[in-house]
Design a protein around this motif. Structure first.
Motif, PDB file in Angstrom:
ATOM      1  N   LYS A 182       0.834  -1.197   0.000  1.00 57.66           N
ATOM      2  CA  LYS A 182       0.000   0.000   0.000  1.00 57.66           C
ATOM      3  C   LYS A 182       0.871   1.251   0.000  1.00 57.66           C
ATOM      4  CE  LYS A 182      -0.606  -0.125   5.043  1.00 57.66           C
ATOM      5  NZ  LYS A 182      -1.615  -0.123   6.131  1.00 57.66           N
ATOM      6  N   PRO A 183       0.313   2.360  -0.463  1.00 60.18           N
ATOM      7  CA  PRO A 183       1.099   3.597  -0.517  1.00 60.18           C
ATOM      8  C   PRO A 183       1.559   4.019   0.879  1.00 60.18           C
ATOM      9  CG  PRO A 183      -0.938   3.800  -1.774  1.00 60.18           C
ATOM     10  CD  PRO A 183      -1.044   2.531  -0.994  1.00 60.18           C
ATOM     11  N   THR A 184       2.727   4.642   0.922  1.00 56.75           N
ATOM     12  CA  THR A 184       3.287   5.117   2.184  1.00 56.75           C
ATOM     13  C   THR A 184       3.563   6.610   2.091  1.00 56.75           C
ATOM     14  OG1 THR A 184       4.363   2.969   2.562  1.00 56.75           O
ATOM     15  CG2 THR A 184       5.182   4.847   3.830  1.00 56.75           C
ATOM     16  N   VAL A 185       3.064   7.358   3.056  1.00 57.86           N
ATOM     17  CA  VAL A 185       3.299   8.801   3.078  1.00 57.86           C
ATOM     18  C   VAL A 185       4.697   9.057   3.621  1.00 57.86           C
ATOM     19  CG1 VAL A 185       2.535  11.026   3.974  1.00 57.86           C
ATOM     20  CG2 VAL A 185       0.856   9.287   3.367  1.00 57.86           C
ATOM     21  N   ILE A 186       5.574   9.572   2.777  1.00 55.63           N
ATOM     22  CA  ILE A 186       6.958   9.862   3.175  1.00 55.63           C
ATOM     23  C   ILE A 186       7.086  11.285   3.709  1.00 55.63           C
ATOM     24  CG2 ILE A 186       9.343  10.025   2.365  1.00 55.63           C
ATOM     25  CD1 ILE A 186       8.298   7.182   2.510  1.00 55.63           C
ATOM     26  N   ILE A 232       9.060  15.330   6.966  1.00 54.56           N
ATOM     27  CA  ILE A 232       9.547  14.014   6.544  1.00 54.56           C
ATOM     28  C   ILE A 232       9.303  12.995   7.650  1.00 54.56           C
ATOM     29  CG2 ILE A 232      11.570  12.687   5.828  1.00 54.56           C
ATOM     30  CD1 ILE A 232      12.757  15.305   4.786  1.00 54.56           C
ATOM     31  N   ASP A 233       8.751  11.857   7.277  1.00 53.56           N
ATOM     32  CA  ASP A 233       8.503  10.773   8.233  1.00 53.56           C
ATOM     33  C   ASP A 233       9.654   9.777   8.142  1.00 53.56           C
ATOM     34  OD1 ASP A 233       7.582   8.616   9.742  1.00 53.56           O
ATOM     35  OD2 ASP A 233       5.490   8.978   9.200  1.00 53.56           O
ATOM     36  N   GLU A 268       8.768   5.944   8.649  1.00 54.38           N
ATOM     37  CA  GLU A 268       8.226   5.262   7.470  1.00 54.38           C
ATOM     38  C   GLU A 268       9.318   4.998   6.443  1.00 54.38           C
ATOM     39  OE1 GLU A 268       5.556   3.822   6.770  1.00 54.38           O
ATOM     40  OE2 GLU A 268       4.241   4.437   8.393  1.00 54.38           O
ATOM     41  N   MET A 269      10.264   5.923   6.324  1.00 53.78           N
ATOM     42  CA  MET A 269      11.378   5.721   5.398  1.00 53.78           C
ATOM     43  C   MET A 269      12.191   4.502   5.803  1.00 53.78           C
ATOM     44  SD  MET A 269      12.676   9.617   4.552  1.00 53.78           S
ATOM     45  CE  MET A 269      14.006   9.018   3.496  1.00 53.78           C
ATOM     46  N   LYS A 270      12.451   4.361   7.098  1.00 56.80           N
ATOM     47  CA  LYS A 270      13.200   3.200   7.577  1.00 56.80           C
ATOM     48  C   LYS A 270      12.418   1.914   7.353  1.00 56.80           C
ATOM     49  CE  LYS A 270      15.810   5.663  11.158  1.00 56.80           C
ATOM     50  NZ  LYS A 270      16.028   5.832  12.624  1.00 56.80           N
ATOM     51  N   ALA A 271      11.108   1.974   7.602  1.00 56.93           N
ATOM     52  CA  ALA A 271      10.276   0.783   7.433  1.00 56.93           C
ATOM     53  C   ALA A 271      10.269   0.317   5.989  1.00 56.93           C
ATOM     54  CB  ALA A 271       8.852   1.072   7.910  1.00 56.93           C
ATOM     55  N   GLN A 272      10.357   1.263   5.044  1.00 59.16           N
ATOM     56  CA  GLN A 272      10.350   0.930   3.620  1.00 59.16           C
ATOM     57  C   GLN A 272      11.768   0.755   3.060  1.00 59.16           C
ATOM     58  OE1 GLN A 272       7.499   0.300   2.018  1.00 59.16           O
ATOM     59  NE2 GLN A 272       6.428   0.728   3.944  1.00 59.16           N
ATOM     60  N   ARG A 273      12.781   0.880   3.945  1.00 58.07           N
ATOM     61  CA  ARG A 273      14.192   0.812   3.523  1.00 58.07           C
ATOM     62  C   ARG A 273      14.439   1.818   2.384  1.00 58.07           C
ATOM     63  NH1 ARG A 273      12.386  -4.005   4.801  1.00 58.07           N
ATOM     64  NH2 ARG A 273      11.695  -4.513   2.710  1.00 58.07           N
ATOM     65  N   TYR A 274      13.973   3.012   2.640  1.00 63.46           N
ATOM     66  CA  TYR A 274      14.018   4.105   1.665  1.00 63.46           C
ATOM     67  C   TYR A 274      14.840   5.225   2.268  1.00 63.46           C
ATOM     68  CZ  TYR A 274      11.979   7.431  -1.733  1.00 63.46           C
ATOM     69  OH  TYR A 274      11.778   8.352  -2.727  1.00 63.46           O
ATOM     70  N   ASN A 275      15.956   5.592   1.609  1.00 63.67           N
ATOM     71  CA  ASN A 275      16.856   6.573   2.202  1.00 63.67           C
ATOM     72  C   ASN A 275      16.735   7.945   1.542  1.00 63.67           C
ATOM     73  OD1 ASN A 275      18.593   6.596  -0.171  1.00 63.67           O
ATOM     74  ND2 ASN A 275      19.313   4.575   0.514  1.00 63.67           N
ATOM     75  N   VAL A 302       7.676  20.692  -0.878  1.00 59.21           N
ATOM     76  CA  VAL A 302       6.795  19.526  -0.946  1.00 59.21           C
ATOM     77  C   VAL A 302       5.818  19.511   0.224  1.00 59.21           C
ATOM     78  CG1 VAL A 302       6.692  17.005  -0.999  1.00 59.21           C
ATOM     79  CG2 VAL A 302       8.579  18.203  -2.122  1.00 59.21           C
ATOM     80  N   GLU A 303       4.542  19.408  -0.093  1.00 60.07           N
ATOM     81  CA  GLU A 303       3.520  19.266   0.958  1.00 60.07           C
ATOM     82  C   GLU A 303       3.293  17.799   1.287  1.00 60.07           C
ATOM     83  OE1 GLU A 303      -0.954  20.824   2.109  1.00 60.07           O
ATOM     84  OE2 GLU A 303      -0.298  20.885   0.031  1.00 60.07           O
ATOM     85  N   PHE A 304       3.103  16.983   0.234  1.00 61.08           N
ATOM     86  CA  PHE A 304       2.943  15.536   0.416  1.00 61.08           C
ATOM     87  C   PHE A 304       3.826  14.804  -0.584  1.00 61.08           C
ATOM     88  CE2 PHE A 304      -1.120  17.028   2.110  1.00 61.08           C
ATOM     89  CZ  PHE A 304      -1.225  16.285   3.271  1.00 61.08           C
TER      90      PHE A 304
END
Length: 224
Positions: A93-97, A103-104, A107-114, A133-135
């Motif tokens: 499912k989509p993840t709000v970064i 910046i969350d 959530e970035m860590k959970a998605q392994r997104y740096n 960036v708003e969203f």
């Protein structure tokens, strides 16, 4: 000569079969394929390639597993259409970064997104500053959807604030994570829907909220 004719026959047959299979699986862009879709496509392509190369192997040894994969994939697709929870498990499912400019990191860590990934995808969308960036939403396909602050067109002398239209109900299921993003709860949503004459969220196929306004589409395709 006979071997070349066999290769030609197998190539044409498998080409037509794969063409039919991809049509049955639906129209989706390569960048929008789920991980499961991508794996199935790779497996089918690999089996077809091996079948063309190994002309001595019976063709049924290739056709049978391909057909089984297609049946499994179509079954999963039908289940996904009927269940949002199942769809989230299979496709993700989509993840709000980025939410309201913040910046969350969790959530970035959970998605392994740096941050390198984030900055790269922002640059690809011609966004040079995170502050603009708003969203930012990381889609299941890995694509980053970006909504900039103050983006939108002029309307009635007032500029759209660029707020994201959040889905609050999908397939009759209330999206409590999205309610949390706008500091609301399930009770508030049900009360707002009652004011609009909708007493059963299970009858709503899609409901979104943006700038204080609701969009409601009923399962019987009526909308308000």
């Amino acid at each position: 000569m006979e071997e070349y004719l066999i290769i030609l026959f197998r190539t044409l047959l498998l080409y037509l079969l794969i063409l039919v299979i991809f049509r049955l699986m639906g129209k989706r862009e390569i960048g929008e394929l789920s991980i499961l879709d991508f794996v199935v496509y790779i497996m089918i392509a690999e089996m077809a390639s091996l079948s063309i190369e190994n002309t001595e192997d019976p063709l049924i040894n290739t056709l049978l597993p391909i057909i089984i994969l297609v049946i499994i994939q179509i079954t999963l697709a039908l289940l996904s259409l009927k269940s949002k929870k199942f769809r989230d498990v299979v496709d993700g499912k989509p993840t709000v970064i980025i939410n309201n400019g913040k910046i969350d990191e969790q959530e970035m860590k959970a998605q392994r997104y740096n941050f390198d990934d984030l900055l790269l995808q922002l640059r690809e969308k011609d966004v040079g500053n995170i502050a603009d960036v708003e969203f930012a939403i990381l889609e299941p396909s890995g694509k980053l959807s970006i909504f900039q602050k103050n983006q939108g067109s002029q309307s009635g002398g007032q500029q759209d604030n660029g707020s994201l239209a959040l889905p609050l109900i999908i397939d009759g299921e209330i999206q409590e994570d999205n309610l949390t993003l706008i500091d609301k709860n399930k009770e508030w949503l049900l009360e707002q829907l009652k004011k609009k004459g909708h007493y059963d969220p299970g009858k709503i196929s899609f409901c979104s909220y943006q700038n204080g306004k609701f969009y409601v589409d009923l399962i019987d395709h009526e909308s308000t």
